[in-house]
Write an enzyme that holds these catalytic residues in place. Structure first.
Site, short mmCIF file in Angstrom:
data_model
loop_
_atom_site.label_atom_id
_atom_site.label_comp_id
_atom_site.label_asym_id
_atom_site.label_seq_id
_atom_site.Cartn_x
_atom_site.Cartn_y
_atom_site.Cartn_z
N SER A 193 -26.88 5.68 28.03
CA SER A 193 -25.58 5.19 27.95
C SER A 193 -25.49 3.75 27.58
O SER A 193 -26.00 2.77 28.29
CB SER A 193 -25.09 5.21 29.50
OG SER A 193 -23.75 4.49 29.48
N ARG A 240 -9.38 12.01 22.57
CA ARG A 240 -10.15 12.64 21.51
C ARG A 240 -9.87 14.22 21.64
O ARG A 240 -9.96 14.76 20.63
CB ARG A 240 -11.88 12.48 21.77
CG ARG A 240 -12.02 10.90 21.61
CD ARG A 240 -13.43 10.58 21.13
NE ARG A 240 -13.92 9.16 21.16
CZ ARG A 240 -13.35 8.24 20.46
NH1 ARG A 240 -12.87 8.64 19.29
NH2 ARG A 240 -13.73 6.95 20.72
N LYS A 295 -16.61 12.20 30.90
CA LYS A 295 -15.86 11.25 29.99
C LYS A 295 -14.22 11.29 30.47
O LYS A 295 -14.10 11.34 31.46
CB LYS A 295 -15.86 12.08 28.48
CG LYS A 295 -17.27 11.78 27.96
CD LYS A 295 -17.52 10.43 27.68
CE LYS A 295 -19.10 10.20 27.17
NZ LYS A 295 -19.69 9.00 27.37
N GLY A 317 -13.24 3.00 30.11
CA GLY A 317 -14.52 2.80 30.56
C GLY A 317 -15.41 1.80 30.10
O GLY A 317 -16.15 1.25 31.04
N ARG A 371 -14.02 8.57 37.11
CA ARG A 371 -15.32 8.42 36.55
C ARG A 371 -16.30 7.81 37.09
O ARG A 371 -16.09 6.86 38.09
CB ARG A 371 -15.17 7.73 35.23
CG ARG A 371 -14.13 8.34 34.42
CD ARG A 371 -13.81 7.97 32.90
NE ARG A 371 -15.20 8.16 32.14
CZ ARG A 371 -15.09 7.52 30.78
NH1 ARG A 371 -14.07 6.98 30.38
NH2 ARG A 371 -16.44 7.51 30.08
N SER A 411 -16.04 0.34 20.04
CA SER A 411 -17.04 -0.08 20.71
C SER A 411 -17.45 -1.42 20.35
O SER A 411 -17.69 -2.54 21.07
CB SER A 411 -18.33 0.53 20.38
OG SER A 411 -18.19 1.96 21.08
N ASP A 436 -18.97 11.14 21.40
CA ASP A 436 -17.68 11.25 21.31
C ASP A 436 -17.20 11.72 20.31
O ASP A 436 -15.96 12.32 20.15
CB ASP A 436 -16.94 9.72 21.00
CG ASP A 436 -17.47 8.78 22.21
OD1 ASP A 436 -17.49 9.24 23.11
OD2 ASP A 436 -17.58 7.60 21.87
C1 S3P Z 1 -19.48 3.45 24.24
C2 S3P Z 1 -20.43 4.12 24.93
C3 S3P Z 1 -20.53 5.55 25.14
C4 S3P Z 1 -19.33 6.21 24.39
C5 S3P Z 1 -17.95 5.13 24.83
C6 S3P Z 1 -17.84 4.00 24.31
C7 S3P Z 1 -19.61 2.02 24.23
O1 S3P Z 1 -20.20 5.75 26.74
O2 S3P Z 1 -18.93 7.63 24.96
O3 S3P Z 1 -16.93 6.01 24.06
O4 S3P Z 1 -18.68 1.51 23.80
O5 S3P Z 1 -20.94 1.57 24.64
P1 S3P Z 1 -21.64 6.02 27.63
O6 S3P Z 1 -22.25 4.78 27.67
O7 S3P Z 1 -21.09 6.47 28.99
O8 S3P Z 1 -22.45 7.01 26.92
#
Ligand code: S3P
Length: 441
Positions: A176, A401, A352, A103, A131, A27, A325
């Site tokens: 989120s 994962r 996810k 994502g 997604r 992240s 996660d």
């Molecule tokens: C993330 C936020 C989370 C997490 C993803 C990384 C991020 O997702 O599950 O692996 O870097 O902001 P969500 O924002 O959909 O909860």
């Protein structure tokens, strides 16, 4: 892309012992690359995770005109510079941007592109194309960005930004960090204060890092704001180790008799280490030691020792975002505990990289463990005497994962398991198997 190749994972020959480090936080790496691309000037980055997902962000910003010069350092990390597009904005790309499996890349890009008068088509692999994206496009449309086809949930989606974005106060329907970050990044260039309120706290790396790039940000639990328009300035970021990757080493140590390990230089951001709180409640021998900060991110080490007796526990809805996660690997640990573990309100798992709620239940069923959904809760009935049956083949469905979680069933048990499409671990942790094997005493 998912393949049919089955990788055999053999049981560890000896307990895990010693000290490990894990690659940079995914992240934080995405944000370091993306924020550098948005900024004026040349940012210096180190410790950046070298994985498929982060490379999706690097490729995307390069297509939009940032100069990315990050090179492998031989330890799974990238270091170097990113020269941003700054005040002149991203350039019009001549083809769609493919965000691969990531994502975070596509959702954050939607916010980044919103203030600029260019038209960009965003797409991804077959998993990313399943997604939901409306959670991101809906608030950005309120701010003035346009998406075509209008109101479409799934990629590919074409975005046209607006140089006259309006600030908003947005009550997010789910916790989120990707949604929060997309809106805040658009808000950096809107005239006035943009605020995102959340139903539960999500990871706060954006709020911690934006000020380093010259964007004043106010944040508290469940709310964050930026006031624009702002000029983003280049910065230096060193990315600490990824607690989500560390979680696999920690879980392995807890399940493999005789193990005792320390994972060093890992982010101990409280929004990310909910898995440690849950493991503590299960009676696991885990301990974190705070050793300082990387930028504004707290970091330190995590110690984990084999724990023969674990008990089931309840994980409250308010804590789910802090371990979202890690639920697959926590569910595997829960499968070895006495009693039932309840993960409350985990509907986000359904959207996810795969439907992880279903995948966890199906994978645990292969192991002979009862797990089921009740409403949006996940329940796992543990079995302290769990023995992995011989000849199992788990399907990762291309989800990194899940691949690592089911690999642990083989590594920590007495019989090998097969994992279909194990190579997808390259999305977040290409050196996963090597790192575990290097800890064998
Ligand atoms: C993330 C936020 C989370 C997490 C993803 C990384 C991020 O997702 O599950 O692996 O870097 O902001 P969500 O924002 O959909 O909860």
């Amino acid at each position: 892309m998912s393949t049919d190749t089955v990788t055999t994972i053999e049981p560890l020959r000896s307990p895990l012992k010693g000290i490990a480090t894990v690659p940079g936080d995914k992240s934080i790496s995405h944000r370091a690359v993306l924020f550098s691309a948005m900024a004026e000037g040349t940012s210096r980055l180190s410790g950046v995770l070298d994985s498929k997902d982060v490379r999706s962000s690097m490729d995307a910003v390069a297509q939009l005109g940032a100069k990315v010069d990050l090179a492998p350092q031989g330890d799974g990390s990238l270091a170097g510079t990113v020269e941003g597009w700054g005040q002149k904005g991203p350039m019009q790309p001549d083809s769609p941007i493919d965000c691969g499996n990531s994502g975070t890349t596509v959702r954050l890009l939607m916010g980044i592109l919103a203030p600029w008068p260019i038209t960009v088509t965003l797409t991804g692999d077959s998993s990313l194309q399943r997604r939901p994206m409306r959670r991101i496009t809906a608030p950005l449309m309120k701010m003035g960005a346009k998406f075509a086809p209008a109101g479409q949930e799934l990629l590919p989606i074409t975005e046209t930004g607006s140089s006259a974005l309006k600030p908003i106060v947005y009550d997010a329907p789910m916790a989120s960090a990707q949604l929060k970050t997309a809106v805040l990044l658009a808000g950096v260039f809107a005239k006035g204060t943009t605020t995102v309120n959340e139903p539960a706290p999500s990871r706060n790396h954006t709020e911690l890092m934006l000020p380093e790039f010259g964007v004043p940000t106010t944040a508290a639990s469940r709310t964050a704001s930026v006031t624009g328009p702002c000029r983003m300035e280049a910065s230096s970021v060193h990315v600490p180790g990824d607690p989500s990757s560390a979680a696999f080493l920690v879980a392995a140590a807890l399940m493999k008799p005789g193990s005792s390990i320390v994972v060093r230089d890992v982010s101990l951001n409280p929004a990310r280490i909910g898995f440690l709180r849950t493991l503590e409640r299960m009676g696991a021998d885990v301990r974190e030691t705070h050793e300082g900060q990387e930028g504004k991110e707290p970091n330190g080490s995590i110690a984990a020792t084999y724990t023969p007796v674990l008990r089931g526990c309840e994980v409250p809805a308010q804590h789910i975002a802090s371990l979202i996660d890690e639920i697959p690997v926590l569910a595997l640990v829960a499968a070895h505990a006495h009693g039932v573990t309840v993960f409350k309100e985990v509907s986000e798992l359904r959207v996810k990289e795969t439907n992880r709620l279903k995948a966890i239940i199906d994978g645990l069923a292969l192991l002979g463990v009862d797990a089921w959904e009740e409403g949006n809760n996940l329940l796992v009935e543990g079995n302290p005497h769990l023995q992995v049956p011989a000849g199992l083949v788990f399907d990762s469905q291309g989800d990194h994962r899940l691949a690592m979680t089911w690999a642990l069933a083989g590594l920590c048990g007495h019989t090998s398991v097969g994992i279909r499409d194990f190579d997808c671990v390259a999305v977040s942790y290409p050196g996963f198997l090597d790192d575990i094997k290097n800890l064998e005493a």
